[in-house]
Each structure stands twice: as C-alpha cells, then as structure tokens.
Design an enzyme around this catalytic site. Structure first.
Site, PDB file in Angstrom:
ATOM      1  N   GLY A 145      -2.019-133.257-110.509  1.00 32.68           N
ATOM      2  CA  GLY A 145      -2.382-133.274-109.106  1.00 32.68           C
ATOM      3  C   GLY A 145      -2.518-131.866-108.561  1.00 32.68           C
ATOM      4  CB  CYS A 146      -4.340-130.568-105.626  1.00 28.05           C
ATOM      5  SG  CYS A 146      -3.937-131.879-104.431  1.00 28.05           S
ATOM      6  CE1 TYR A 147      -0.088-129.634-100.677  1.00 24.80           C
ATOM      7  CE2 TYR A 147      -0.223-132.018-100.804  1.00 24.80           C
ATOM      8  CZ  TYR A 147      -0.335-130.862-100.067  1.00 24.80           C
ATOM      9  OH  TYR A 147      -0.681-130.913 -98.746  1.00 24.80           O
ATOM     10  CB  ALA A 173      -0.524-124.914-106.063  1.00 23.73           C
TER      11      ALA A 173
END
EC number: 1.2.1.38
Length: 345
Positions: A148-150, A153
């Site tokens: 996932g994106c969160y 990062a």
C-alpha cells in the site's frame, strides 16, 4: 512480453499504462474493465490517444491465460482474491495492487477489510513486494502483493532504524498525509471539491486498513510483535504522501550519524534517496516518479528521531512499484521503464 491490466479505468491502471507504454520489454495486450467493456481507452481518458487502439473488454479467465504471461490487478479490495487463483493455476503470474494478499492474518483482514481473506494456500504463495527488503523472494513470485501507499512510505522510513536497534520500537507514532487521488476515481463526498478545497482533515483514525500492514511489515523486520499509532490525513493536493514518523532514540545520536546509517542501508537501492543533513524532502520533489525521498532530524534535546518520508502515492505507492517488481520478477534492470526525473514544479 504480453501483459494485461484488470481494473482498467482507475488511477492505478492509468499510471500503469503511462509507464508500460514506453517499457522496452512489455506489450499491453489487454485492458479489462467490466463497466467499460467495448469502449476504447481514449473514450474514458482522452489523453491516451497513443493507445486508443486498445479496446477494453470483459474478463474471461481462460482466454486471458492463453494470451498473456503477467496480469496486473488495479482493482478494489476483495476482487483479485476471487480471480488470481485461477490464473496462477494456469501459469500466469499476477501482481496485485489491492490489499487482498498483503496480510497473513485472516482475523486482521476480516477486521480491517470487512470480508474473509483469500484462501490460505494462495496467501502462503504471495510475496510482499517491497523491493528494498524482499528482492530475492520477489524474483520467484507467482503472486506479488504490491504494498500500500502509506505502508511503503512509512516502512522505508522506519526499517533501517528498526533493524539497527537504534529506536524504542514501542514508541512509533506515524503522522501521514495523502493527496486526494489516494481515494481513487469513484465519486465521494469526502473528496468533493467544496468539501476538500482549502481544507485539511484526519480520517479513519484507528481503523485504517493500512494499520495491520504497517505493523506486520515492521514486526517481521524487528522479529517481535509491534504496534504503532497511525493517523492519516487528507490534504487538498492531487498526488503525494508524506509520512512524518516520531520515535524515541535508544541512545544519543547526531543527525549525521543516523544519516550515515540510512545512506549505507539504501546504497544499493536506486529508488530511495536519503537527503543530506538539514534538507527535508517535500512531496513535489517526487511527483510523478518512483522515488522515495527520506529526511532525518535527531532532536538531541528530547531524545527523539523525526523521519520524513515522501512518495508519489500513484507511483512508488502503487503502479511504479508494481513495475519495479515486474522488472525484478523477470530479471530486468530494476529501473527499466521507470528511470525518469520527478515532474517539477
């Protein structure tokens, strides 16, 4: 190599098309969209006139398996788990941009996604596709669970500190922000212009589906069960994620010492850029690219480390990372098709 994209009209699929269009080893054979079957891509996205000869079609698993070697799933959660097993059994490799194969714990999946997890035998086959930590496993994957994106990062910001034992692993607080494209293309009051413009809000505190993914990933690296405080926010910009992470240091460190640790950790990973002392990255500095930029500040007054990690949520947080994983799976240079500078301003 012929590939297909399922879920062809979402933002993730459009980014896949943008990068794959110029990839030297890939031909986009099919774009699958149930709701737009029979329509040309350019009817939905006029900027795709260069690939307008691709007509979207409905999914027929047997036919698809005969025509392509790899399928990207740019679908909502609880879709790919019903299709990927059939494709894998027919010898087709799959890269899933949804969350269907990321979690190992069925109870966690039920709690955060609201449905039953995929069959355990296929969960066991799935490889979590964060290239910076799982490159060797990715090479052999038949089912690739794109992070996932969160979590991307956040994990890239945290993992060196967790693995090197320089922080109190029970002190992790994550304050993260995303642009509105993270909500997808479907209409939603939450991202309606009048609601979002000149606004900034926290959402899904304590219940966001990326919480168990973040905890699973860093727990594996720490070799112990960890929990985090995670507060996501939505900000009035189109793209970008900034994950600002606060942790307690186990000892006295200068910012320079910590930067040396991070730079050493990521020296062989071309898409992670660790900024020099005194330079903190901004989301605009990775816009449209597959880079993750990381900045650090050791607050010697409070004994805390502040980590700032930024990505483009649609690229390193989704489609770009999926292509990076494809490159690894097929033995191509990791940067193939992705080696381009961020868009600025």
């Amino acid at each position: 190599m012929d590939v297909a994209i399922i879920g062809g009209t979402g933002y993730g699929a459009v980014e896949l098309l943008r990068f794959l269009h110029n990839h030297p080893h890939v031909n986009i054979k099919k774009v699958i969209s149930h709701s737009n079957s029979g329509r040309d891509l350019a009817d939905v996205y006029p900027h795709l006139t260069e690939v307008a000869d691709i007509q979207m079609s409905a999914l027929e698993v047997d036919t698809l398996a005969e025509e392509v070697e790899l399928v990207f799933f740019a679908t909502p959660s609880n879709v790919s788990k019903n299709v990927i097993p059939s494709l894998v059994e027919k010898g087709v490799r799959c890269i899933d941009l949804s969350g269907d194969f990321r979690l190992r714990d069925g109870d966690k999946y039920q709690e955060y996604y609201g449905e039953e997890m995929a069959s355990q035998q296929y969960i066991d086959k799935a490889v979590y596709g964060l290239p910076e930590i799982n490159k060797e496993s990715i090479k052999e994957a038949s089912i690739l669970a794109n992070p996932g994106c969160y979590p991307t990062a956040t994990a890239l910001g945290l993992i060196p500190a967790v693995e090197q034992g320089i922080i109190d692993k029970k002190s992790i607080i994550i304050d993260a922000k995303t642009g509105v494209s993270g909500a997808g293309r479907s209409l939603s009051l939450n991202v309606h212009f009048s609601e979002m413009n000149e606004n900034f809000k926290a959402y899904k505190i304590g219940v966001h589906k990326h919480i168990p993914e973040i905890e699973q990933m860093i727990s594996e690296r720490a070799e112990e069960e960890l929990q985090v405080i995670f507060t996501p926010h939505i900000v009035p910009m189109t793209r970008g994620i900034m994950s600002t992470i606060y942790v307690d240091l186990n000892d006295q460190y200068s910012t320079k010492q910590l930067l040396d640790i991070y730079q050493s950790y990521y020296k062989d990973h071309p898409f992670v850029r660790v900024r020099p002392e005194g330079v903190i990255p901004a989301t605009k500095e990775v816009y449209g690219s597959n880079y993750c930029d990381i900045g650090l500040y050791a607050d010697e007054r409070t004994g805390k480390l502040i980590i700032v990690s930024v990505i483009d949520n649609l690229v390193k947080g989704a489609s770009g990372q999926a292509i990076q994983n494809m490159n690894i799976m097929y033995g191509w240079d990791e940067m193939t098709g992705l080696d381009q500078l961020p868009i600025f301003p």
